[in-house]
Scaffold this motif. Sequence first.
Motif, PDB file in Angstrom:
ATOM      1  N   ASN A  12     103.000 124.582 -40.021  1.00  0.00           N
ATOM      2  CA  ASN A  12     102.615 123.239 -39.059  1.00  0.00           C
ATOM      3  C   ASN A  12     102.848 122.139 -39.644  1.00  0.00           C
ATOM      4  O   ASN A  12     102.936 121.285 -38.996  1.00  0.00           O
ATOM      5  N   THR A  70     105.564 121.484 -37.530  1.00  0.00           N
ATOM      6  CA  THR A  70     105.335 121.171 -36.101  1.00  0.00           C
ATOM      7  C   THR A  70     104.784 119.735 -36.007  1.00  0.00           C
ATOM      8  O   THR A  70     105.227 118.993 -35.006  1.00  0.00           O
ATOM      9  N   SER A 108      98.014 133.612 -31.291  1.00  0.00           N
ATOM     10  CA  SER A 108      98.670 132.550 -32.066  1.00  0.00           C
ATOM     11  C   SER A 108      99.509 131.709 -31.075  1.00  0.00           C
ATOM     12  O   SER A 108      99.544 130.426 -31.098  1.00  0.00           O
ATOM     13  N   GLY A 153      96.909 129.345 -29.222  1.00  0.00           N
ATOM     14  CA  GLY A 153      96.565 128.507 -30.125  1.00  0.00           C
ATOM     15  C   GLY A 153      97.504 127.487 -30.373  1.00  0.00           C
ATOM     16  O   GLY A 153      97.227 126.219 -30.355  1.00  0.00           O
ATOM     17  N   ALA A 154      98.922 127.966 -30.456  1.00  0.00           N
ATOM     18  CA  ALA A 154     100.062 126.851 -30.647  1.00  0.00           C
ATOM     19  C   ALA A 154     100.131 126.191 -29.391  1.00  0.00           C
ATOM     20  O   ALA A 154     100.061 124.690 -29.757  1.00  0.00           O
ATOM     21  N   THR A 161      97.832 124.992 -27.060  1.00  0.00           N
ATOM     22  CA  THR A 161      96.744 124.100 -26.817  1.00  0.00           C
ATOM     23  C   THR A 161      97.015 123.068 -27.989  1.00  0.00           C
ATOM     24  O   THR A 161      96.712 122.037 -27.677  1.00  0.00           O
ATOM     25  N   CYS A 162      97.178 123.435 -29.142  1.00  0.00           N
ATOM     26  CA  CYS A 162      97.402 122.634 -30.181  1.00  0.00           C
ATOM     27  C   CYS A 162      98.538 121.353 -29.589  1.00  0.00           C
ATOM     28  O   CYS A 162      98.246 120.275 -29.859  1.00  0.00           O
ATOM     29  N   HIS A 201      93.982 124.028 -32.143  1.00  0.00           N
ATOM     30  CA  HIS A 201      94.685 125.465 -32.344  1.00  0.00           C
ATOM     31  C   HIS A 201      93.719 126.548 -32.259  1.00  0.00           C
ATOM     32  O   HIS A 201      93.623 127.591 -31.612  1.00  0.00           O
ATOM     33  N   ASN A 202      92.644 126.320 -33.144  1.00  0.00           N
ATOM     34  CA  ASN A 202      91.683 127.159 -33.342  1.00  0.00           C
ATOM     35  C   ASN A 202      90.908 127.426 -32.126  1.00  0.00           C
ATOM     36  O   ASN A 202      90.522 128.682 -31.973  1.00  0.00           O
ATOM     37  N   GLN A 230      92.816 129.875 -29.791  1.00  0.00           N
ATOM     38  CA  GLN A 230      92.632 131.091 -30.460  1.00  0.00           C
ATOM     39  C   GLN A 230      91.441 131.789 -30.152  1.00  0.00           C
ATOM     40  O   GLN A 230      91.520 132.897 -29.582  1.00  0.00           O
TER      41      GLN A 230
END
Lengths: 118, 166
Positions: free
Chosen positions: B41, B44, B80, B83-84, B86-87, B114-115, B118
Amino acid sequence: MTKGVKILIAAAALLFVGSLVWILLSFRDSDSTIVEVVQNNKVIYTFDLSKEKDRTIRVNAPDGGWNDIKIENGTICISDADCSDHTCVKTGVLRSEQIPIVCLPHRLVIRYADKRDS
Amino acid sequence: MKTKKLTRLALLTALALIIFIIELQFPDIVPIPGVKLGLANIITVYAVYKYTAKDVFLIVTTRVVLGAIFGGNISALPYSLTGALTCLAGMLLIKRAIPVNFIWLSSIFGAILHNTGQIAAAVLMTGTLTVLSFYPFLIAAGCIAGAFTGICAQLLIKRNITDDKT
Protein backbone atom coordinates in the motif's frame (compact mmCIF):
# COMPACT_ATOMS: atom_id res chain seq x y z
CA MET A 1 -1.49 22.50 10.53
CA THR A 2 -5.04 23.23 9.49
CA LYS A 3 -8.11 22.66 11.59
CA GLY A 4 -9.18 19.70 9.48
CA VAL A 5 -5.86 17.96 10.02
CA LYS A 6 -6.07 18.51 13.77
CA ILE A 7 -9.53 17.00 13.92
CA LEU A 8 -8.42 14.02 11.85
CA ILE A 9 -5.35 13.44 14.03
CA ALA A 10 -7.55 13.51 17.11
CA ALA A 11 -10.00 11.10 15.48
CA ALA A 12 -7.20 8.66 14.56
CA ALA A 13 -5.71 8.83 18.07
CA LEU A 14 -9.12 8.26 19.59
CA LEU A 15 -9.79 5.24 17.37
CA PHE A 16 -6.38 3.76 18.21
CA VAL A 17 -6.72 4.20 21.97
CA GLY A 18 -10.34 3.07 21.86
CA SER A 19 -9.47 -0.13 20.04
CA LEU A 20 -6.61 -0.84 22.48
CA VAL A 21 -9.00 -0.49 25.42
CA TRP A 22 -11.49 -2.74 23.66
CA ILE A 23 -8.77 -5.34 23.10
CA LEU A 24 -7.74 -5.27 26.77
CA LEU A 25 -11.34 -5.70 27.83
CA SER A 26 -11.80 -8.65 25.49
CA PHE A 27 -8.93 -10.65 27.04
CA ARG A 28 -10.99 -12.34 29.66
CA ASP A 29 -11.24 -16.08 30.05
CA SER A 30 -14.74 -17.38 29.67
CA ASP A 31 -16.46 -19.11 32.55
CA SER A 32 -18.91 -20.75 30.20
CA THR A 33 -18.21 -24.24 28.88
CA ILE A 34 -20.83 -24.40 26.15
CA VAL A 35 -19.25 -24.01 22.76
CA GLU A 36 -20.93 -23.91 19.40
CA VAL A 37 -19.56 -24.57 15.94
CA VAL A 38 -21.17 -22.39 13.31
CA GLN A 39 -20.93 -22.96 9.59
CA ASN A 40 -22.57 -20.61 7.10
CA ASN A 41 -24.50 -19.03 9.97
CA LYS A 42 -25.99 -22.38 11.07
CA VAL A 43 -25.02 -24.00 14.34
CA ILE A 44 -23.85 -27.47 13.34
CA TYR A 45 -22.48 -28.66 16.70
CA THR A 46 -22.87 -27.67 20.32
CA PHE A 47 -20.42 -29.04 22.86
CA ASP A 48 -20.30 -28.85 26.62
CA LEU A 49 -16.54 -28.85 27.06
CA SER A 50 -16.72 -29.91 30.70
CA LYS A 51 -18.45 -33.14 29.71
CA GLU A 52 -16.96 -33.91 26.30
CA LYS A 53 -14.48 -36.74 25.85
CA ASP A 54 -11.22 -36.05 24.05
CA ARG A 55 -11.81 -36.52 20.35
CA THR A 56 -11.27 -35.04 16.92
CA ILE A 57 -14.10 -34.25 14.54
CA ARG A 58 -13.68 -33.50 10.89
CA VAL A 59 -16.01 -30.79 9.58
CA ASN A 60 -16.44 -30.73 5.83
CA ALA A 61 -17.11 -27.41 4.16
CA PRO A 62 -19.83 -27.29 1.51
CA ASP A 63 -17.35 -26.32 -1.19
CA GLY A 64 -15.02 -29.21 -0.41
CA GLY A 65 -12.39 -28.43 2.27
CA TRP A 66 -12.21 -29.57 5.86
CA ASN A 67 -11.26 -28.53 9.37
CA ASP A 68 -10.29 -30.94 12.12
CA ILE A 69 -11.77 -29.78 15.41
CA LYS A 70 -9.96 -31.22 18.42
CA ILE A 71 -11.44 -31.40 21.91
CA GLU A 72 -8.90 -32.12 24.62
CA ASN A 73 -9.04 -31.70 28.40
CA GLY A 74 -11.92 -29.27 28.19
CA THR A 75 -10.37 -27.11 25.49
CA ILE A 76 -11.30 -26.83 21.85
CA CYS A 77 -9.14 -25.89 18.88
CA ILE A 78 -8.80 -26.50 15.17
CA SER A 79 -5.90 -28.91 14.94
CA ASP A 80 -5.60 -29.06 11.17
CA ALA A 81 -7.31 -27.73 8.06
CA ASP A 82 -6.76 -27.56 4.33
CA CYS A 83 -7.57 -23.87 4.02
CA SER A 84 -5.16 -21.51 2.37
CA ASP A 85 -4.15 -19.35 5.31
CA HIS A 86 -4.30 -21.66 8.36
CA THR A 87 -5.26 -18.73 10.55
CA CYS A 88 -7.78 -20.94 12.33
CA VAL A 89 -5.05 -23.44 13.30
CA LYS A 90 -2.67 -20.70 14.45
CA THR A 91 -5.35 -19.15 16.66
CA GLY A 92 -4.91 -22.10 19.03
CA VAL A 93 -7.44 -23.04 21.67
CA LEU A 94 -10.61 -21.06 22.30
CA ARG A 95 -10.11 -18.86 25.36
CA SER A 96 -12.18 -15.75 25.27
CA GLU A 97 -15.82 -15.10 24.68
CA GLN A 98 -14.85 -12.11 22.60
CA ILE A 99 -12.33 -13.82 20.34
CA PRO A 100 -13.73 -16.78 18.39
CA ILE A 101 -11.81 -19.18 16.21
CA VAL A 102 -12.62 -18.25 12.64
CA CYS A 103 -11.80 -19.97 9.38
CA LEU A 104 -12.82 -17.44 6.76
CA PRO A 105 -12.15 -19.61 3.68
CA HIS A 106 -14.52 -22.29 5.03
CA ARG A 107 -16.88 -19.84 6.78
CA LEU A 108 -16.51 -21.72 10.03
CA VAL A 109 -16.72 -20.12 13.45
CA ILE A 110 -16.16 -21.71 16.86
CA ARG A 111 -17.37 -19.60 19.75
CA TYR A 112 -18.79 -19.72 23.22
CA ALA A 113 -22.54 -20.02 23.09
CA ASP A 114 -24.53 -16.99 24.00
CA LYS A 115 -25.61 -17.27 27.61
CA ARG A 116 -28.97 -15.74 26.84
CA ASP A 117 -29.78 -18.72 24.64
CA SER A 118 -28.57 -21.49 26.92
CA MET B 1 -4.48 6.63 -22.28
CA LYS B 2 -1.06 7.51 -23.53
CA THR B 3 1.55 4.80 -23.83
CA LYS B 4 3.84 6.62 -21.42
CA LYS B 5 1.22 6.79 -18.71
CA LEU B 6 0.17 3.21 -19.33
CA THR B 7 3.78 2.15 -18.83
CA ARG B 8 4.09 4.11 -15.60
CA LEU B 9 0.92 2.62 -14.18
CA ALA B 10 2.03 -0.85 -15.24
CA LEU B 11 5.40 -0.32 -13.55
CA LEU B 12 3.74 0.85 -10.34
CA THR B 13 1.43 -2.18 -10.39
CA ALA B 14 4.37 -4.50 -10.95
CA LEU B 15 6.24 -2.86 -8.06
CA ALA B 16 3.24 -3.23 -5.77
CA LEU B 17 2.87 -6.87 -6.77
CA ILE B 18 6.54 -7.61 -6.06
CA ILE B 19 6.26 -5.98 -2.63
CA PHE B 20 3.03 -7.89 -1.99
CA ILE B 21 4.56 -11.25 -2.87
CA ILE B 22 7.70 -10.63 -0.82
CA GLU B 23 5.51 -9.70 2.13
CA LEU B 24 3.68 -13.02 1.79
CA GLN B 25 6.90 -14.71 2.87
CA PHE B 26 6.87 -12.93 6.22
CA PRO B 27 5.50 -15.08 9.01
CA ASP B 28 2.18 -13.97 10.51
CA ILE B 29 2.71 -11.88 13.62
CA VAL B 30 -0.81 -12.25 15.01
CA PRO B 31 -3.17 -15.15 14.29
CA ILE B 32 -6.00 -12.88 13.20
CA PRO B 33 -7.18 -12.84 9.62
CA GLY B 34 -6.43 -9.56 7.93
CA VAL B 35 -3.65 -8.30 10.21
CA LYS B 36 -0.59 -7.53 8.13
CA LEU B 37 1.75 -4.70 7.30
CA GLY B 38 0.39 -4.17 3.80
CA LEU B 39 3.65 -2.81 2.44
CA ALA B 40 2.22 -2.87 -1.08
CA ASN B 41 0.00 0.00 0.00
CA ILE B 42 3.03 2.28 -0.08
CA ILE B 43 2.39 2.25 -3.81
CA THR B 44 -1.33 2.83 -3.28
CA VAL B 45 -0.74 5.88 -1.09
CA TYR B 46 1.89 7.18 -3.49
CA ALA B 47 -0.48 6.76 -6.43
CA VAL B 48 -3.38 8.41 -4.59
CA TYR B 49 -1.34 11.59 -4.27
CA LYS B 50 0.33 11.43 -7.68
CA TYR B 51 -2.28 10.13 -10.07
CA THR B 52 -5.97 10.53 -10.82
CA ALA B 53 -8.69 8.51 -9.13
CA LYS B 54 -9.20 6.34 -12.21
CA ASP B 55 -5.50 5.49 -12.45
CA VAL B 56 -5.25 4.51 -8.80
CA PHE B 57 -8.36 2.39 -9.14
CA LEU B 58 -6.76 0.51 -12.04
CA ILE B 59 -3.48 -0.01 -10.16
CA VAL B 60 -5.15 -1.23 -6.98
CA THR B 61 -7.69 -3.61 -8.51
CA THR B 62 -5.07 -5.15 -10.80
CA ARG B 63 -2.69 -5.59 -7.90
CA VAL B 64 -5.29 -7.13 -5.61
CA VAL B 65 -6.65 -9.56 -8.21
CA LEU B 66 -3.23 -10.62 -9.50
CA GLY B 67 -1.89 -10.77 -5.95
CA ALA B 68 -4.64 -13.18 -4.96
CA ILE B 69 -3.86 -15.38 -7.96
CA PHE B 70 -0.07 -15.31 -7.49
CA GLY B 71 -0.33 -15.79 -3.75
CA GLY B 72 -2.64 -18.79 -4.22
CA ASN B 73 -5.23 -17.34 -1.88
CA ILE B 74 -8.21 -16.69 -4.09
CA SER B 75 -10.68 -17.38 -1.27
CA ALA B 76 -9.42 -14.22 0.41
CA LEU B 77 -10.09 -12.13 -2.69
CA PRO B 78 -13.59 -10.87 -1.71
CA TYR B 79 -12.19 -9.56 1.59
CA SER B 80 -9.12 -7.89 0.15
CA LEU B 81 -11.05 -6.42 -2.77
CA THR B 82 -13.80 -4.87 -0.63
CA GLY B 83 -11.13 -3.65 1.76
CA ALA B 84 -9.04 -2.12 -1.00
CA LEU B 85 -12.01 -0.39 -2.60
CA THR B 86 -13.38 1.08 0.66
CA CYS B 87 -9.88 2.26 1.46
CA LEU B 88 -9.49 3.82 -1.96
CA ALA B 89 -12.82 5.63 -1.91
CA GLY B 90 -12.11 7.01 1.56
CA MET B 91 -8.57 8.08 0.77
CA LEU B 92 -9.55 9.89 -2.41
CA LEU B 93 -12.00 11.92 -0.34
CA ILE B 94 -9.76 12.47 2.65
CA LYS B 95 -6.79 13.48 0.50
CA ARG B 96 -8.52 16.79 -0.23
CA ALA B 97 -8.40 17.73 3.46
CA ILE B 98 -4.86 16.56 4.14
CA PRO B 99 -1.74 18.32 2.81
CA VAL B 100 1.41 16.50 1.64
CA ASN B 101 3.08 16.80 5.05
CA PHE B 102 0.38 14.66 6.62
CA ILE B 103 0.21 11.82 4.13
CA TRP B 104 0.86 9.38 6.98
CA LEU B 105 -2.43 10.51 8.50
CA SER B 106 -4.47 9.84 5.41
CA SER B 107 -2.70 6.49 5.15
CA ILE B 108 -3.85 5.64 8.69
CA PHE B 109 -7.41 6.38 7.69
CA GLY B 110 -6.91 4.36 4.54
CA ALA B 111 -5.79 1.40 6.65
CA ILE B 112 -8.71 1.74 9.04
CA LEU B 113 -11.15 1.93 6.13
CA HIS B 114 -9.47 -1.06 4.51
CA ASN B 115 -10.01 -3.09 7.66
CA THR B 116 -13.58 -1.84 7.94
CA GLY B 117 -14.28 -3.05 4.41
CA GLN B 118 -12.68 -6.42 5.16
CA ILE B 119 -14.73 -6.91 8.29
CA ALA B 120 -17.92 -5.88 6.52
CA ALA B 121 -17.17 -8.44 3.80
CA ALA B 122 -16.42 -11.08 6.44
CA VAL B 123 -19.70 -10.36 8.26
CA LEU B 124 -21.61 -10.71 4.98
CA MET B 125 -19.77 -13.85 3.90
CA THR B 126 -19.92 -15.73 7.20
CA GLY B 127 -23.34 -14.35 8.04
CA THR B 128 -22.35 -13.93 11.69
CA LEU B 129 -21.47 -10.89 13.70
CA THR B 130 -18.87 -12.94 15.56
CA VAL B 131 -16.04 -11.78 13.32
CA LEU B 132 -16.68 -8.24 14.55
CA SER B 133 -14.69 -9.16 17.63
CA PHE B 134 -11.57 -8.92 15.45
CA TYR B 135 -12.38 -5.35 14.57
CA PRO B 136 -10.47 -3.62 17.41
CA PHE B 137 -7.39 -5.71 16.63
CA LEU B 138 -7.66 -4.72 13.00
CA ILE B 139 -8.05 -1.03 13.84
CA ALA B 140 -5.08 -1.00 16.21
CA ALA B 141 -2.91 -2.93 13.77
CA GLY B 142 -4.18 -0.79 10.92
CA CYS B 143 -3.15 2.42 12.67
CA ILE B 144 0.41 1.15 13.10
CA ALA B 145 0.72 -0.39 9.64
CA GLY B 146 -0.98 2.59 8.01
CA ALA B 147 1.32 5.07 9.70
CA PHE B 148 4.33 3.05 8.58
CA THR B 149 3.33 2.72 4.92
CA GLY B 150 2.16 6.33 4.97
CA ILE B 151 5.55 7.59 6.18
CA CYS B 152 7.27 5.53 3.48
CA ALA B 153 5.02 7.01 0.80
CA GLN B 154 5.43 10.51 2.20
CA LEU B 155 9.23 10.25 2.02
CA LEU B 156 8.94 9.06 -1.57
CA ILE B 157 6.63 11.88 -2.57
CA LYS B 158 8.61 14.60 -0.80
CA ARG B 159 11.81 13.51 -2.50
CA ASN B 160 9.85 14.16 -5.64
CA ILE B 161 11.05 11.17 -7.57
CA THR B 162 8.93 11.97 -10.56
CA ASP B 163 9.15 10.74 -14.08
CA ASP B 164 7.85 13.96 -15.58
CA LYS B 165 10.90 15.00 -17.55
CA THR B 166 11.95 11.69 -18.97
